[in-house]
Write an enzyme that holds these catalytic residues in place. Structure first.
Site, PDB file in Angstrom:
ATOM      1  N   THR A   1      32.934  30.452  41.139  1.00  0.00           N
ATOM      2  CA  THR A   1      33.642  31.080  42.255  1.00  0.00           C
ATOM      3  C   THR A   1      32.699  31.260  43.438  1.00  0.00           C
ATOM      4  OG1 THR A   1      33.177  33.290  41.386  1.00  0.00           O
ATOM      5  CG2 THR A   1      35.240  32.244  40.724  1.00  0.00           C
TER       6      THR A   1
ATOM      7  N   GLY B   1      39.123  47.468  37.349  1.00  0.00           N
ATOM      8  CA  GLY B   1      37.925  47.338  38.167  1.00  0.00           C
ATOM      9  C   GLY B   1      38.166  46.797  39.563  1.00  0.00           C
ATOM     10  N   GLU B   2      39.416  46.477  39.898  1.00  0.00           N
ATOM     11  CA  GLU B   2      39.755  45.986  41.230  1.00  0.00           C
ATOM     12  C   GLU B   2      40.531  47.065  41.982  1.00  0.00           C
ATOM     13  OE1 GLU B   2      38.721  42.910  42.361  1.00  0.00           O
ATOM     14  OE2 GLU B   2      37.625  42.929  40.458  1.00  0.00           O
TER      15      GLU B   2
ATOM     16  N   GLU C   1      41.604  38.610  38.002  1.00  0.00           N
ATOM     17  CA  GLU C   1      41.964  37.617  39.011  1.00  0.00           C
ATOM     18  C   GLU C   1      42.691  36.434  38.386  1.00  0.00           C
ATOM     19  OE1 GLU C   1      39.112  36.244  41.797  1.00  0.00           O
ATOM     20  OE2 GLU C   1      38.225  38.220  42.143  1.00  0.00           O
TER      21      GLU C   1
ATOM     22  N   PRO D   1      29.255  33.678  39.577  1.00  0.00           N
ATOM     23  CA  PRO D   1      27.785  33.741  39.599  1.00  0.00           C
ATOM     24  C   PRO D   1      27.231  35.082  40.059  1.00  0.00           C
ATOM     25  CG  PRO D   1      28.602  32.490  41.468  1.00  0.00           C
ATOM     26  CD  PRO D   1      29.796  32.789  40.612  1.00  0.00           C
TER      27      PRO D   1
ATOM     28  N   ASP E   1      31.236  45.355  33.904  1.00  0.00           N
ATOM     29  CA  ASP E   1      32.117  46.071  32.994  1.00  0.00           C
ATOM     30  C   ASP E   1      32.862  45.044  32.146  1.00  0.00           C
ATOM     31  OD1 ASP E   1      33.608  47.921  31.680  1.00  0.00           O
ATOM     32  OD2 ASP E   1      34.912  48.432  33.365  1.00  0.00           O
TER      33      ASP E   1
ATOM     34  N   GLY F   1      32.858  39.636  34.402  1.00  0.00           N
ATOM     35  CA  GLY F   1      33.338  40.941  33.956  1.00  0.00           C
ATOM     36  C   GLY F   1      34.848  41.012  33.924  1.00  0.00           C
ATOM     37  N   ASP F   2      35.372  42.227  33.821  1.00  0.00           N
ATOM     38  CA  ASP F   2      36.823  42.423  33.766  1.00  0.00           C
ATOM     39  C   ASP F   2      37.500  41.995  35.064  1.00  0.00           C
ATOM     40  OD1 ASP F   2      36.624  43.382  31.221  1.00  0.00           O
ATOM     41  OD2 ASP F   2      36.769  45.503  31.770  1.00  0.00           O
TER      42      ASP F   2
END
Length: 428
Positions: free
Chosen positions: A109, A397-398, A142, A78, A169, A136-137
């Site tokens: 989540t 992106g992480e 995850e 969200p 992204d 997103g990505d």
């Protein structure tokens, strides 16, 4: 007119007209209306769709039985983008997936890493047709790591992952499936089919921790920006990268690395040359070629080492086209999501001028023409930050934070991943 007299009068009508009236009468007398299904979490909404609507909604359902029920888990973030992913899914996407035969259990989540826990603990037998990620990505990453961290990862890795782009992204779904908006993504999911994709693994060697990805891993300036951008996530949404990039550009540090990479054998890809002339010109006293075994003029299992200052290091699994932006530049134009190799881009040097020129050239897709940019297809890469260099690693992106003298190793699992849906061009 009573129902009895109506039936008597039917005898005077032609046979085809009588049959038509009987069918319509049966429809209105037997149809059951169900109340509108709520959007509570973990609630299936398949029951409100009449059977006759679930068939042939989209005539082209490749590899999918028309009218068949497809059981999937939907994991929704969200907080993706400008926190609009909930509206995007429930108002634009959910009804289309229902009509095409998806039986969905929706879970939102609640915190970072929640999607990984869900994917690692869910009963896969309840959702044999895949997991759909709304966001997103980051949420896709995850879910991927949650599946590959399971004890039954041999089964989990074959579970397809669907993507509804609603985040900051969405490079993965745009690059591989050619989809930018959530409605188009729902249509592609409804049509069915799968897209195989390579999976790469990033291992923190000292700690023995492995993280998996589908898009790219990066080091240096971009990883530094990724870490700083987390401070602006709640206030700036997708624009946090711009703000963090400007701040980091104004206080640009030096990044020093030692990079070892194993080039892809020319015999593996006929179109690939051993090394370009530009790569030979960039060899310095610190660069060396070790462990080479020459067979029929080809170099097998030869590790190449680069040492020095690097503004950035990118290890790409596909050509990485951003979904946002006017020009949609690509960082690795020769990369494909299923070519069985990684694409390494080394941006040599330091200083704001070189960094500025690189990003301007990147927007115009001219960055590979710069003399300080090296591009090579590889099998594996090892990266070691030197000195006070930022030792974090960005993956899809992480941010992965290393400690001390971190050493990262990137390797490939060819064709091990599956995405729900196929590129519209592949369906023609």
């Amino acid at each position: 007119m009573s129902l009895q007299s109506f039936r008597v009068d039917q005898t005077l009508l032609p046979r085809k007209l009588r049959r038509s009236i009987q069918r319509n009468t049966s429809f209105f007398t037997q149809r059951k209306f169900v109340p509108h299904c709520s959007t509570d979490l973990s609630t299936s909404c398949r029951e409100e769709v009449p059977n006759y609507l679930a068939v042939n909604v989209l005539p082209d359902q490749s590899n999918t039985r028309q009218g068949a029920v497809r059981k999937v888990l939907v994991i929704l973030n969200p907080n993706s983008g400008f926190r609009s992913s909930r509206d995007v899914f429930y108002k634009k996407v959910q009804s289309k997936l229902k009509l095409s035969g998806f039986l969905m259990e929706v879970v939102e989540t609640a915190y970072a890493g929640h999607a990984k826990i869900l994917a690692s603990t869910v009963d896969l037998s309840k959702f044999p047709d895949g997991i759909i990620c709304v966001g997103g990505d980051g949420i896709v990453n995850e879910v991927l790591n949650g599946l590959l961290g399971r004890d039954d990862f041999e089964v989990a890795i074959r579970l397809p992952i669907g993507i509804i782009p609603a985040g900051s992204d969405n490079s993965l779904v745009w690059t591989v499936l050619g989809i930018k908006d959530p409605v188009s993504a729902a249509i592609v999911l409804a049509k069915g089919g799968f897209t195989p994709i390579d999976v790469f693994a990033v291992k923190w060697i000292k700690a023995g921790v492995t993280h998996f990805g589908l898009t790219a891993s990066y080091y240096g300036f971009v990883a530094d920006v990724l870490e700083l951008s987390e401070n602006f996530r709640l206030h700036l949404g997708p624009f946090r990268y711009v703000a963090a990039g400007l701040l980091k550009f104004l206080s640009l540090p030096q990044y020093r690395f030692e990079v070892d990479y194993l080039p892809l054998s020319p015999g593996t890809n006929p179109e690939l040359k051993p090394l370009t002339e530009k790569c030979h010109e960039q060899l310095s006293d610190d660069d060396k070629l070790r462990g080479g075994i020459h067979l029929d003029g080809r170099i097998e299992d030869s590790w190449v080492t680069r040492k020095g200052e690097f503004l950035g290091i990118f290890v790409c699994n596909h050509f990485c086209k951003p979904a946002r932006g006017l020009l949609s530049p690509v960082i690795a134009p020769k990369a494909q999501h299923d070519d069985g190799s990684l694409d390494l881009i080394l941006v040599h040097g330091s200083g704001r001028l070189k960094l500025f020129c690189f990003f301007v050239a990147y927007q115009l897709c001219w960055h590979l023409l710069l003399p300080y940019v090296e591009y090579v297809k590889v099998k594996q890469v090892k990266i070691r930050p030197v000195g006070n260099t930022h030792n974090g690693c960005g993956v899809d992106g992480e941010l992965l934070r290393g400690e001390g003298k971190a050493e990262w190793q990137c390797s490939l699992l060819p064709g091990q991943g599956r995405l729900l849906g196929r590129h519209p061009g592949a369906l023609k």
